[in-house]
Design an enzyme around this catalytic site. Structure first.
Site, PDB file in Angstrom:
ATOM      1  N   LYS A  18      47.824  69.215  28.513  1.00 26.30           N
ATOM      2  CA  LYS A  18      46.807  69.448  27.475  1.00 26.30           C
ATOM      3  C   LYS A  18      47.138  70.684  26.672  1.00 26.30           C
ATOM      4  O   LYS A  18      47.913  71.547  27.117  1.00 26.30           O
ATOM      5  CB  LYS A  18      45.412  69.590  28.091  1.00 26.30           C
ATOM      6  CG  LYS A  18      45.248  70.692  29.169  1.00 26.30           C
ATOM      7  CD  LYS A  18      44.925  72.080  28.657  1.00 26.30           C
ATOM      8  CE  LYS A  18      44.747  73.091  29.793  1.00 26.30           C
ATOM      9  NZ  LYS A  18      44.850  74.485  29.382  1.00 26.30           N
ATOM     10  N   GLY A 140      48.226  72.918  31.626  1.00 25.62           N
ATOM     11  CA  GLY A 140      47.454  72.102  32.565  1.00 25.62           C
ATOM     12  C   GLY A 140      48.256  71.097  33.369  1.00 25.62           C
ATOM     13  O   GLY A 140      47.712  70.075  33.787  1.00 25.62           O
ATOM     14  N   SER A 143      46.874  70.743  36.983  1.00 30.54           N
ATOM     15  CA  SER A 143      45.576  70.049  36.948  1.00 30.54           C
ATOM     16  C   SER A 143      45.779  68.554  36.730  1.00 30.54           C
ATOM     17  O   SER A 143      45.097  67.724  37.333  1.00 30.54           O
ATOM     18  CB  SER A 143      44.706  70.608  35.814  1.00 30.54           C
ATOM     19  OG  SER A 143      44.465  71.977  36.015  1.00 30.54           O
ATOM     20  N   ASP A 176      40.041  72.920  35.072  1.00 27.37           N
ATOM     21  CA  ASP A 176      40.635  72.014  34.076  1.00 27.37           C
ATOM     22  C   ASP A 176      40.863  70.602  34.608  1.00 27.37           C
ATOM     23  O   ASP A 176      41.290  69.722  33.860  1.00 27.37           O
ATOM     24  CB  ASP A 176      42.007  72.554  33.620  1.00 27.37           C
ATOM     25  CG  ASP A 176      41.877  73.801  32.759  1.00 27.37           C
ATOM     26  OD1 ASP A 176      40.785  74.045  32.218  1.00 27.37           O
ATOM     27  OD2 ASP A 176      42.884  74.516  32.627  1.00 27.37           O
TER      28      ASP A 176
HETATM   29  O1  C5P Z   1      39.304  76.885  38.189  1.00 26.99           O
HETATM   30  P1  C5P Z   1      40.654  77.452  38.459  1.00 26.99           P
HETATM   31  O2  C5P Z   1      41.040  77.371  39.906  1.00 26.99           O
HETATM   32  O3  C5P Z   1      41.715  76.907  37.571  1.00 26.99           O
HETATM   33  O4  C5P Z   1      40.545  78.988  38.089  1.00 26.99           O
HETATM   34  C1  C5P Z   1      41.460  79.951  38.532  1.00 26.99           C
HETATM   35  C2  C5P Z   1      40.823  81.327  38.362  1.00 26.99           C
HETATM   36  O5  C5P Z   1      40.633  81.623  36.977  1.00 26.99           O
HETATM   37  C3  C5P Z   1      39.438  81.439  38.969  1.00 26.99           C
HETATM   38  O6  C5P Z   1      39.509  81.831  40.306  1.00 26.99           O
HETATM   39  C4  C5P Z   1      38.804  82.515  38.118  1.00 26.99           C
HETATM   40  O7  C5P Z   1      39.225  83.792  38.536  1.00 26.99           O
HETATM   41  C5  C5P Z   1      39.418  82.287  36.758  1.00 26.99           C
HETATM   42  N1  C5P Z   1      38.543  81.469  35.874  1.00 26.99           N
HETATM   43  C6  C5P Z   1      37.448  82.076  35.279  1.00 26.99           C
HETATM   44  N2  C5P Z   1      36.646  81.349  34.441  1.00 26.99           N
HETATM   45  C7  C5P Z   1      36.924  80.060  34.162  1.00 26.99           C
HETATM   46  C8  C5P Z   1      38.047  79.416  34.744  1.00 26.99           C
HETATM   47  C9  C5P Z   1      38.840  80.159  35.602  1.00 26.99           C
HETATM   48  O8  C5P Z   1      37.170  83.260  35.510  1.00 26.99           O
HETATM   49  N3  C5P Z   1      36.150  79.389  33.297  1.00 26.99           N
END
Ligand code: C5P
Length: 337
Positions: A18, A140, A143, A176
């Site tokens: 993406k 991504g 993901s 994501d």
């Molecule tokens: O959701 P994901 O595991 O991809 O996110 C990795 C890290 O990125 C999270 O632990 C968080 O610290 C940060 N994050 C965030 N806000 C979001 C998405 C991710 O702070 N909307």
């Protein structure tokens, strides 16, 4: 399995990357995530996940395939003039895709364990992942692989979990991953998991450049926290993203929303600005970073040959030519003994 139906012996899932056409980051929430408003767009660059049944346990083999239009030319300082073609030159060793975990931490295996534990469906699977999307670049890829594993296992075991159940599992694997499952074009709110479909006024082609540096999503968000002092309040930006989501806009209009991560690049700023300039000189129009970086993409206007833009690009970054896509995953199954 449905009665009388032949068992599925192989599932092949194309797991598309993406771009975030625009991405604004809002306040940090009590759960540690940040509110965001982003326009997600599936693109043609994709990994492939092959899934075959096995008696028990999950295994994963990873093969890396470099489909970049130009190989990275580290330290050479050479430029791309005269190089043509955007097609793969066959698998070759590359640094365009840095090492990804091949053990239990790989998102494919994490998704598989979550799927098994939450469905209670026994039976293992052998995964073969062909990795083409550069990891840790904001496209991504991980993901998409996780979403492909959830869908692929459901097809392999003929488990009809339904869209909401799959989305719930996806959300637990990463912010994501729900979009990777749904794909196409969507406005993402909340931490990125609250999706609503958006129609673009037209499809597009883009050139994506991936620098050597990478940044983890968590540390990119932490940088945003340290730089907090936005001129435009979050509520105003959120409102404008929501309004944009109701219209049928050209992709460039979404790109004008900006990307909050471009403002917290620190000592990467000069490199980023150089890359933006080189993409523009190659013929790309609007240029933006995707996700929390490090990949940067530029629009290729209709009628302009992509080979010309690639040939004019000067730099050592890995280059990919991509098209917008209307879906995120494409699965095919083979049945029989
Ligand atoms: O959701 P994901 O595991 O991809 O996110 C990795 C890290 O990125 C999270 O632990 C968080 O610290 C940060 N994050 C965030 N806000 C979001 C998405 C991710 O702070 N909307």
């Amino acid at each position: 399995m449905r009665r009388g139906a032949a068992p599925v012996r192989r599932v092949l899932v194309e797991a598309r990357a993406k771009l975030n056409l625009g991405l604004i980051v809002g306040p940090r929430r009590t759960d540690g995530y940040h509110e965001i408003a982003t326009l997600y767009q599936s693109i043609s660059l994709a990994d492939t996940l092959e899934i075959r049944p096995r008696a028990r346990g999950f295994s994963l083999a990873v093969r890396i395939e470099d489909v970049s239009a130009l190989p990275e030319k580290a330290h050479s300082g050479s430029h791309a003039a005269g190089r043509r073609g955007t097609s793969p030159r066959g698998p070759r060793a590359t640094s365009a895709i840095p090492t990804i975990p091949r053990g239990p931490d790989n998102l494919v295996l994490r998704a598989a364990r979550l799927w098994r534990d939450s469905t209670g469906i026994e039976g293992g699977a052998a995964f073969h992942l062909t990795k083409r999307v550069p990891a840790g670049s904001g496209m991504g890829g991980g993901s998409a692989d996780a979403a492909a594993a959830l869908l692929g296992l459901s097809l392999l075991r003929d488990a009809r979990l339904g869209r909401d159940r799959l989305l719930e599992l996806a959300e637990r694997l990463g912010s994501d991953v729900p979009f990777a499952l749904v794909g196409g074009t969507a406005l993402g709110l909340g931490r990125g998991e609250r999706l609503s479909r958006v129609k673009l006024a037209r499809s597009f082609r883009a050139i994506v450049a991936v620098p050597r540096w990478r940044i983890s999503t968590a540390s990119a968000f932490a940088r945003i926290d340290r730089h907090k002092n936005p001129l435009t309040p979050w509520s105003v930006k959120l409102r404008s993203a929501q309004l944009l989501g109701r219209k049928r806009l050209r992709p460039e209009a979404w790109m004008r929303l900006g990307n909050s991560f471009e403002r917290v690049l620190g000592n990467r700023r000069a490199e980023f600005e150089s890359l933006v300039g080189r993409l523009r000189r190659a013929g790309a129009t609007d240029v933006r970073m995707t996700g929390s970086g490090s990949a940067v993409f530029g629009m290729i206007e209709p009628g302009i040959p992509t080979s010309r833009v690639v040939a004019r690009f000067e730099g050592s970054e890995a280059i990919f030519v991509v098209r917008s896509r209307t879906a995120g995953l494409r699965a095919t199954t083979a049945t029989g003994a």
